[in-house]
Design a protein around this motif. Structure first.
Motif, PDB file in Angstrom:
ATOM      1  N   THR A  52       0.833  -1.202   0.000  1.00 42.45           N
ATOM      2  CA  THR A  52       0.000   0.000   0.000  1.00 42.45           C
ATOM      3  C   THR A  52       0.872   1.257   0.000  1.00 42.45           C
ATOM      4  O   THR A  52       0.627   2.201  -0.766  1.00 42.45           O
ATOM      5  CB  THR A  52      -0.925  -0.019   1.238  1.00 42.45           C
ATOM      6  OG1 THR A  52      -1.759  -1.172   1.150  1.00 42.45           O
ATOM      7  CG2 THR A  52      -1.783   1.228   1.320  1.00 42.45           C
TER       8      THR A  52
ATOM      9  N   ASN B 181      -9.096   4.340   3.545  1.00 45.27           N
ATOM     10  CA  ASN B 181      -9.323   3.352   2.487  1.00 45.27           C
ATOM     11  C   ASN B 181      -7.997   2.891   1.862  1.00 45.27           C
ATOM     12  O   ASN B 181      -7.633   3.327   0.768  1.00 45.27           O
ATOM     13  CB  ASN B 181     -10.254   3.926   1.418  1.00 45.27           C
ATOM     14  CG  ASN B 181     -10.667   2.865   0.410  1.00 45.27           C
ATOM     15  OD1 ASN B 181     -10.095   1.767   0.375  1.00 45.27           O
ATOM     16  ND2 ASN B 181     -11.650   3.184  -0.418  1.00 45.27           N
TER      17      ASN B 181
ATOM     18  N   GLN C 243      -7.705   0.692  -1.852  1.00 38.02           N
ATOM     19  CA  GLN C 243      -7.593   1.304  -3.182  1.00 38.02           C
ATOM     20  C   GLN C 243      -6.128   1.451  -3.600  1.00 38.02           C
ATOM     21  O   GLN C 243      -5.825   1.431  -4.788  1.00 38.02           O
ATOM     22  CB  GLN C 243      -8.292   2.670  -3.207  1.00 38.02           C
ATOM     23  CG  GLN C 243      -7.692   3.666  -2.226  1.00 38.02           C
ATOM     24  CD  GLN C 243      -8.382   5.027  -2.256  1.00 38.02           C
ATOM     25  OE1 GLN C 243      -8.739   5.518  -3.312  1.00 38.02           O
ATOM     26  NE2 GLN C 243      -8.564   5.616  -1.085  1.00 38.02           N
ATOM     27  N   TYR C 244      -5.216   1.594  -2.624  1.00 37.43           N
ATOM     28  CA  TYR C 244      -3.798   1.704  -2.990  1.00 37.43           C
ATOM     29  C   TYR C 244      -3.141   0.327  -3.090  1.00 37.43           C
ATOM     30  O   TYR C 244      -2.290   0.109  -3.942  1.00 37.43           O
ATOM     31  CB  TYR C 244      -3.052   2.614  -2.008  1.00 37.43           C
ATOM     32  CG  TYR C 244      -3.541   4.033  -2.124  1.00 37.43           C
ATOM     33  CD1 TYR C 244      -3.216   4.810  -3.239  1.00 37.43           C
ATOM     34  CD2 TYR C 244      -4.377   4.588  -1.164  1.00 37.43           C
ATOM     35  CE1 TYR C 244      -3.693   6.100  -3.384  1.00 37.43           C
ATOM     36  CE2 TYR C 244      -4.864   5.879  -1.298  1.00 37.43           C
ATOM     37  CZ  TYR C 244      -4.515   6.628  -2.414  1.00 37.43           C
ATOM     38  OH  TYR C 244      -5.002   7.889  -2.559  1.00 37.43           O
TER      39      TYR C 244
ATOM     40  N   PRO D  36      -4.240   0.573  -9.462  1.00 38.28           N
ATOM     41  CA  PRO D  36      -4.822   0.407 -10.793  1.00 38.28           C
ATOM     42  C   PRO D  36      -3.798  -0.156 -11.769  1.00 38.28           C
ATOM     43  O   PRO D  36      -2.601   0.141 -11.671  1.00 38.28           O
ATOM     44  CB  PRO D  36      -5.238   1.826 -11.183  1.00 38.28           C
ATOM     45  CG  PRO D  36      -4.635   2.741 -10.183  1.00 38.28           C
ATOM     46  CD  PRO D  36      -4.325   1.936  -8.976  1.00 38.28           C
TER      47      PRO D  36
ATOM     48  N   ASP E  21     -12.859  -5.534   1.491  1.00 37.25           N
ATOM     49  CA  ASP E  21     -13.760  -4.682   0.722  1.00 37.25           C
ATOM     50  C   ASP E  21     -15.129  -4.578   1.391  1.00 37.25           C
ATOM     51  O   ASP E  21     -15.736  -3.504   1.423  1.00 37.25           O
ATOM     52  CB  ASP E  21     -13.885  -5.254  -0.702  1.00 37.25           C
ATOM     53  CG  ASP E  21     -14.532  -4.253  -1.641  1.00 37.25           C
ATOM     54  OD1 ASP E  21     -14.140  -3.066  -1.596  1.00 37.25           O
ATOM     55  OD2 ASP E  21     -15.429  -4.641  -2.408  1.00 37.25           O
TER      56      ASP E  21
ATOM     57  N   GLN F  32     -14.824  -2.312   4.184  1.00 34.77           N
ATOM     58  CA  GLN F  32     -14.652  -0.967   3.662  1.00 34.77           C
ATOM     59  C   GLN F  32     -16.007  -0.359   3.275  1.00 34.77           C
ATOM     60  O   GLN F  32     -16.259   0.820   3.503  1.00 34.77           O
ATOM     61  CB  GLN F  32     -13.714  -1.021   2.447  1.00 34.77           C
ATOM     62  CG  GLN F  32     -13.177   0.318   2.031  1.00 34.77           C
ATOM     63  CD  GLN F  32     -12.332   0.947   3.121  1.00 34.77           C
ATOM     64  OE1 GLN F  32     -11.405   0.360   3.635  1.00 34.77           O
ATOM     65  NE2 GLN F  32     -12.684   2.166   3.506  1.00 34.77           N
TER      66      GLN F  32
END
Lengths: 250, 250
Positions: free
Chosen positions: A73, A207, A210-211, A215, B24, B27
Motif C-alpha cells: 500500500t 481506504n 484502493q492503494y 490500478p 472490501d 470498507q
C-alpha cells in the motif's frame, strides 16, 4: 451653528460607538451559535468514530493475514513511496497494522500507530506511535501544536537512519523530499505542516485497499517480465511480485 | 511435495482473493458510515445556517449605518488590501453590505454578494454577486467546479478596469498579486484556488468587526501626523481618520 458642533461631535462619536457595540452584540450571538454548531458536529464525529471502530478492528485482523499489505500500500501511494528508502521498505515487510485514531475529544489531536511483527530484525519496539496534539479551534497559532514520536530502539547494526547518514549518495530518492520514512516518523518539529501524517490519516487509513489494489497502469506487470519498466526500484511492487512467483514455483 | 504445489498456489490466490473481498466488505460498511456522518453534519450546518441568519441580517442593518464600514474593513485586512487599487477604494465607499451564503444543500457551493448604494457613480448594478459551484465530496477533481460573476455595467467613463489597463505603471500594488479587486471579482477561471473568495467567506464575513477595529499597531496613527508611515496609501485608514478629524473640528 458653531455652538452646536461640540454636541454634534459627541453625538457622532456616541452613535458610532453605539452602533459598534450593537454589532458586537450580534457578533457574540453568532459566535455562540458557531460554538454550539461545533459542539454538535463534534458529538457526531465522536459517535461515528465509535460506530466505525469495530469495522476498523475487523479490517485490521483481515489485513494482517494479507502478505505485505501495508508495504504494498505504501509503495503504491505516490506521496509515501516518495520518502521510502530501499532498506526501509525491507523493514516495512514486518509491519502488520496501521491504526489512526482521534483523541477522545476529536478536536485536540490524533495518534498514528505502526504495528510490527514481534522480533522484527530492525528494532525492539512492537508499536511505533506518532501523536499530534493540535490546537483548539480558537487557538490557530502554530505554537500550541506539538507532536511526539516513540523512540525507536534499533537492534545492533540495524539503525537505518545511521546507515542513511553514512552513505547519502546511494539514496537517490531522498532528493525529492530530504526525508526518509523513519526520518519523517521521528521529525516532530512542524506538526501543522506534516503532510505525510495527513496523508496517512485522511487518505490511506480511511481506504488503504484502493492503494493496495493499485490500478493496472502497466508499470506493475505481474506476468510479463519483458515489458517491465526499468525505473522500478529494488524492493518495489515488481520485486515483491517476483518473490511471490518464485515462492509459488518452488 | 512437488505434486501439491499447483494446489497450494491456487489456494494461496483464493485465500488472498477472499481476504481482499472481506476487506472490501468492511470498507463498504465504513464508507456507508462516513456517508451517514456527512449527512448528519450537513443537517447541523443547515440548521445553524438558519439560526445564524437573523443575526447576520440584524448585523447587516446596523453595519449599513456605520460610515465606510466595509471599505475600512477591507483596507484593514492584509489580504484584501493587497489587491485594492486607489480608485477601487473610492468605489467601495459606496458599498453598504457584504453577504455570504451557502447554497441550500451547503455542500455544493456558496454566493458572495456586494451591495452598493443606489446610483453609485461607478456602475448601474446595486448588487454584484460571485457564485461558486463546488463539486460534491466524492468528485474531488477541479473540472466540475465553476464560478460565475455578475456582469458589471460601468457608467460612462467609469470603467475602473479599463483605467487600470490604460495606466499600469501607476498601480504599485498590482505587482503583489497581478490582480485588482474588480479583476478578482470578474476572474472566474480557477474557483477552487480563489483565496480572496475564501478569505471573504471564512475570515471576513464571519467576523468583520475585528478588522474594522484594526488593532492599534502604530501604522495607523490617529493623532500624530509626524510619525505617520509614508507607505500609507491614499484612501486608507489614515486618510479616513484624518477626514473624520477635520469634520469633527470644523
Amino acid at each position: 451653528m458653531a455652538s452646536t458642533e461640540p454636541v454634534n461631535k459627541k453625538q457622532k462619536i456616541e452613535t458610532e460607538e453605539t452602533l459598534l457595540e450593537e454589532i458586537d452584540t450580534c457578533q457574540n450571538e453568532i459566535d455562540a451559535l458557531n460554538e454550539q454548531a461545533s459542539e454538535e458536529i463534534l458529538k457526531i464525529e465522536q459517535k461515528y468514530n465509535k460506530l466505525r471502530k469495530p469495522f476498523y478492528e475487523k479490517r485490521a485482523l483481515i489485513i494482517e493475514k494479507v502478505d505485505k499489505f501495508w508495504l504494498t500500500t505504501f509503495i503504491n501511494h505516490p506521496r509515501i513511496s516518495s520518502i521510502l528508502q530501499d532498506q526501509e521498505e525491507d523493514c516495512l515487510h514486518y509491519m502488520t497494522k496501521l491504526h489512526v485514531e482521534d483523541f477522545d475529544d476529536v478536536k485536540t489531536g490524533y495518534r498514528i500507530s505502526f504495528h510490527f511483527k514481534e522480533n522484527n530484525p530492525y528494532f525492539e519496539n512492537d508499536v511505533l506511535t506518532k501523536e499530534f496534539h493540535l490546537a483548539a479551534e480558537n487557538q490557530s497559532d502554530n505554537f500550541s501544536q506539538t507532536s511526539t514520536a516513540t523512540q525507536i530502539k534499533w537492534k545492533e547494526g540495524k539503525d537505518l537512519l545511521k546507515e542513511l547518514q553514512s552513505k547519502p549518495q546511494s539514496n537517490k530518492k531522498r532528493d525529492v523530499d530530504h526525508k526518509s520514512f523513519f526520518e519523517w516518523f521521528l521529525d516532530t518539529h512542524d506538526p501543522p505542516n506534516d503532510d505525510i501524517a495527513e496523508t496517512l490519516k485522511d487518505d490511506i487509513f480511511p481506504n488503504p485497499l484502493q492503494y493496495f489494489l493499485v490500478p493496472d497502469i502497466g508499470v506493475y506487470n505481474d506476468d510479463d517480465e519483458s515489458g517491465a519498466d526499468s525505473d522500478i526500484e529494488e524492493g518495489s511492487e515488481q520485486e515483491i511480485d517476483d518473490e511471490e512467483e518464485l515462492e509459488d514455483g518452488e
